[in-house]
Design an enzyme around this catalytic site. Structure first.
Site, PDB file in Angstrom:
ATOM      1  N   GLY A   9       0.850  -1.192   0.000  1.00  0.00           N
ATOM      2  CA  GLY A   9       0.000   0.000   0.000  1.00  0.00           C
ATOM      3  C   GLY A   9       0.882   1.237   0.000  1.00  0.00           C
ATOM      4  O   GLY A   9       0.495   2.313   0.484  1.00  0.00           O
ATOM      5  N   HIS A 154     -12.803  11.736  11.399  1.00  0.00           N
ATOM      6  CA  HIS A 154     -11.791  11.407  10.397  1.00  0.00           C
ATOM      7  C   HIS A 154     -12.111  12.080   9.071  1.00  0.00           C
ATOM      8  O   HIS A 154     -13.239  12.525   8.846  1.00  0.00           O
ATOM      9  CB  HIS A 154     -11.718   9.880  10.185  1.00  0.00           C
ATOM     10  CG  HIS A 154     -10.979   9.162  11.277  1.00  0.00           C
ATOM     11  ND1 HIS A 154     -11.577   8.847  12.486  1.00  0.00           N
ATOM     12  CD2 HIS A 154      -9.702   8.720  11.350  1.00  0.00           C
ATOM     13  CE1 HIS A 154     -10.685   8.241  13.255  1.00  0.00           C
ATOM     14  NE2 HIS A 154      -9.545   8.148  12.588  1.00  0.00           N
ATOM     15  N   LYS A 158     -12.236   7.864   4.576  1.00  0.00           N
ATOM     16  CA  LYS A 158     -12.090   6.672   5.421  1.00  0.00           C
ATOM     17  C   LYS A 158     -13.218   5.693   5.126  1.00  0.00           C
ATOM     18  O   LYS A 158     -14.385   6.084   5.018  1.00  0.00           O
ATOM     19  CB  LYS A 158     -12.091   7.075   6.901  1.00  0.00           C
ATOM     20  CG  LYS A 158     -11.826   5.913   7.827  1.00  0.00           C
ATOM     21  CD  LYS A 158     -11.502   6.386   9.229  1.00  0.00           C
ATOM     22  CE  LYS A 158     -11.306   5.214  10.176  1.00  0.00           C
ATOM     23  NZ  LYS A 158     -10.250   4.297   9.736  1.00  0.00           N
TER      24      LYS A 158
HETATM   25  P1  NAD Z   1      -5.320   4.891   0.836  1.00  0.00           P
HETATM   26  O1  NAD Z   1      -6.559   4.477   0.119  1.00  0.00           O
HETATM   27  O2  NAD Z   1      -4.757   6.244   0.601  1.00  0.00           O
HETATM   28  O3  NAD Z   1      -4.167   3.838   0.525  1.00  0.00           O
HETATM   29  C1  NAD Z   1      -4.373   2.466   0.337  1.00  0.00           C
HETATM   30  C2  NAD Z   1      -3.354   2.000  -0.700  1.00  0.00           C
HETATM   31  O4  NAD Z   1      -3.417   0.582  -0.783  1.00  0.00           O
HETATM   32  C3  NAD Z   1      -3.626   2.558  -2.112  1.00  0.00           C
HETATM   33  O5  NAD Z   1      -2.452   3.123  -2.656  1.00  0.00           O
HETATM   34  C4  NAD Z   1      -4.054   1.316  -2.896  1.00  0.00           C
HETATM   35  O6  NAD Z   1      -3.673   1.364  -4.264  1.00  0.00           O
HETATM   36  C5  NAD Z   1      -3.283   0.234  -2.154  1.00  0.00           C
HETATM   37  N1  NAD Z   1      -3.841  -1.119  -2.346  1.00  0.00           N
HETATM   38  C6  NAD Z   1      -5.129  -1.501  -2.424  1.00  0.00           C
HETATM   39  N2  NAD Z   1      -5.221  -2.830  -2.610  1.00  0.00           N
HETATM   40  C7  NAD Z   1      -3.952  -3.289  -2.640  1.00  0.00           C
HETATM   41  C8  NAD Z   1      -3.377  -4.570  -2.798  1.00  0.00           C
HETATM   42  N3  NAD Z   1      -4.133  -5.668  -2.948  1.00  0.00           N
HETATM   43  N4  NAD Z   1      -2.024  -4.687  -2.776  1.00  0.00           N
HETATM   44  C9  NAD Z   1      -1.232  -3.597  -2.627  1.00  0.00           C
HETATM   45  N5  NAD Z   1      -1.731  -2.337  -2.469  1.00  0.00           N
HETATM   46  C10 NAD Z   1      -3.059  -2.195  -2.482  1.00  0.00           C
HETATM   47  O7  NAD Z   1      -5.629   4.673   2.384  1.00  0.00           O
HETATM   48  P2  NAD Z   1      -4.858   5.289   3.652  1.00  0.00           P
HETATM   49  O8  NAD Z   1      -5.508   6.541   4.093  1.00  0.00           O
HETATM   50  O9  NAD Z   1      -3.392   5.273   3.379  1.00  0.00           O
HETATM   51  O10 NAD Z   1      -5.207   4.216   4.769  1.00  0.00           O
HETATM   52  C11 NAD Z   1      -4.840   2.858   4.632  1.00  0.00           C
HETATM   53  C12 NAD Z   1      -5.366   2.060   5.823  1.00  0.00           C
HETATM   54  O11 NAD Z   1      -4.679   2.507   6.993  1.00  0.00           O
HETATM   55  C13 NAD Z   1      -6.853   2.229   6.100  1.00  0.00           C
HETATM   56  O12 NAD Z   1      -7.397   0.999   6.534  1.00  0.00           O
HETATM   57  C14 NAD Z   1      -6.882   3.257   7.227  1.00  0.00           C
HETATM   58  O13 NAD Z   1      -8.040   3.132   8.034  1.00  0.00           O
HETATM   59  C15 NAD Z   1      -5.653   2.851   7.992  1.00  0.00           C
HETATM   60  N6  NAD Z   1      -5.042   3.866   8.853  1.00  0.00           N
HETATM   61  C16 NAD Z   1      -4.465   3.430   9.988  1.00  0.00           C
HETATM   62  C17 NAD Z   1      -3.779   4.284  10.817  1.00  0.00           C
HETATM   63  C18 NAD Z   1      -3.113   3.731  12.047  1.00  0.00           C
HETATM   64  O14 NAD Z   1      -2.469   4.478  12.802  1.00  0.00           O
HETATM   65  N7  NAD Z   1      -3.248   2.436  12.289  1.00  0.00           N
HETATM   66  C19 NAD Z   1      -3.704   5.651  10.506  1.00  0.00           C
HETATM   67  C20 NAD Z   1      -4.306   6.091   9.333  1.00  0.00           C
HETATM   68  C21 NAD Z   1      -4.943   5.182   8.502  1.00  0.00           C
END
Ligand code: NAD
Length: 266
Positions: A9, A154, A158
């Site tokens: 990701g 958020h 999200k």
């Molecule tokens: P985002 O949509 O910007 O990024 C997700 C990425 O994953 C995209 O670039 C997409 O192309 C890629 N992706 C999708 N399917 C894939 C696959 N099969 N293989 C490889 N890559 C793939 O989302 P985001 O805002 O970066 O958030 C990502 C996750 O992190 C969400 O679940 C969000 O809730 C979570 N999050 C967690 C925290 C934390 O502290 N734990 C903080 C912020 C966000």
């Protein structure tokens, strides 16, 4: 000793921050980057840094076989993360997971998979140290002020609600107040469905989704003639990076599932 990591990701909002943080750190090395978008692009340049020579790949299995990392960091999407983790843990590689949206059955499966393959998986609904403290302080406060509600706010992109942090907070608060029954007025009625939020054992959780927000949460306590609010704000995605890097450094020596960053902070 340096830890070699693959980011899955890597081209998402969080993934790019992780790439930047690894490139700036002296000891967590970006060894591979996987995403469905920007395939073939330089991961460093795409994240706004100097080119680093790591090209974005779309095949996780092939990347893990080629790179043989110490740890995989996953910030993808709720619907793909389980597939990524089955693959990663199945190869005996530890994982640091920020993606949210796991069910209790998912967690059970991941614990079994990691244990069977002698590696670890950390799932942290929130990687910011301030958020971990907010949960800890709220868990202390509810022992004295058992009536509580949660508001989480958020950005509007999200996918899951309530947030992983809010559900974890509600679970911990419910456990800490030891069976206290929180009830509203017996005649309370919702004129609009959902007006009182979701409920976990009587703790109401309200989810706000608006542009401009990053990740924020308030835990509100109400008592006789007084209220207490514990609030945490992640003002930028940078706030999650010290936690992510710490987890990369510490996961190699762990086995099985660890849930929550605080499991590595003791
Ligand atoms: P985002 O949509 O910007 O990024 C997700 C990425 O994953 C995209 O670039 C997409 O192309 C890629 N992706 C999708 N399917 C894939 C696959 N099969 N293989 C490889 N890559 C793939 O989302 P985001 O805002 O970066 O958030 C990502 C996750 O992190 C969400 O679940 C969000 O809730 C979570 N999050 C967690 C925290 C934390 O502290 N734990 C903080 C912020 C966000």
């Amino acid at each position: 000793m340096a830890v070699r990591a693959v980011v899955v990701g890597a081209m998402g909002r969080m993934g790019k921050e992780v790439v930047k943080a690894m490139l700036a750190s002296g000891d967590v090395v970006l060894a591979g980057a996987v995403d469905r978008s920007s395939v073939g692009a330089d991961a460093g340049a795409s994240a706004g840094c100097a080119p680093c020579g790591v090209l974005v790949a779309d095949d996780l299995a092939a990347t893990l076989d080629a790179v043989k990392p110490d740890v995989v960091v996953d910030f993808t999407r709720p619907e793909v993360v389980m597939g990524n983790l089955r693959l990663t843990l199945g190869k005996g590689i530890s994982a640091v997971v920020g993606t949210t949206g796991f069910t209790p059955d998912d967690l059970k499966e991941l614990d079994g998979l990691a244990t069977a393959n002698h590696c670890g998986v950390l799932i942290a609904p929130n990687f910011s140290v301030g958020a971990v403290l907010m949960m800890k302080l709220a868990t202390e406060a509810i022992r004295y002020m058992p009536r509580a509600e949660i508001i989480e706010l958020h950005h509007d992109q999200k996918l899951d609600a309530p947030s992983g942090t809010a559900s974890l907070t509600a679970e911990r608060l419910a456990a800490a107040r030891g069976g206290f029954l929180q009830q509203g007025h017996p005649d309370e009625k919702e004129k609009w469905s959902g007006a009182r939020g979701a409920s976990h054992e009587g703790i109401r959780v309200h989810s706000v989704r608006l542009p401009g927000y990053v990740a924020h949460q308030e835990v509100l306590f109400g008592g006789l003639g007084e209220t207490l609010t514990i609030r945490h704000d992640s003002l930028s995605r940078e706030s999650f990076m010290p936690g992510v890097l710490m987890a990369c450094r510490k996961m190699e020596k762990r086995t099985g599932l660890l849930y929550g960053l605080e499991k590595l902070m003791d």
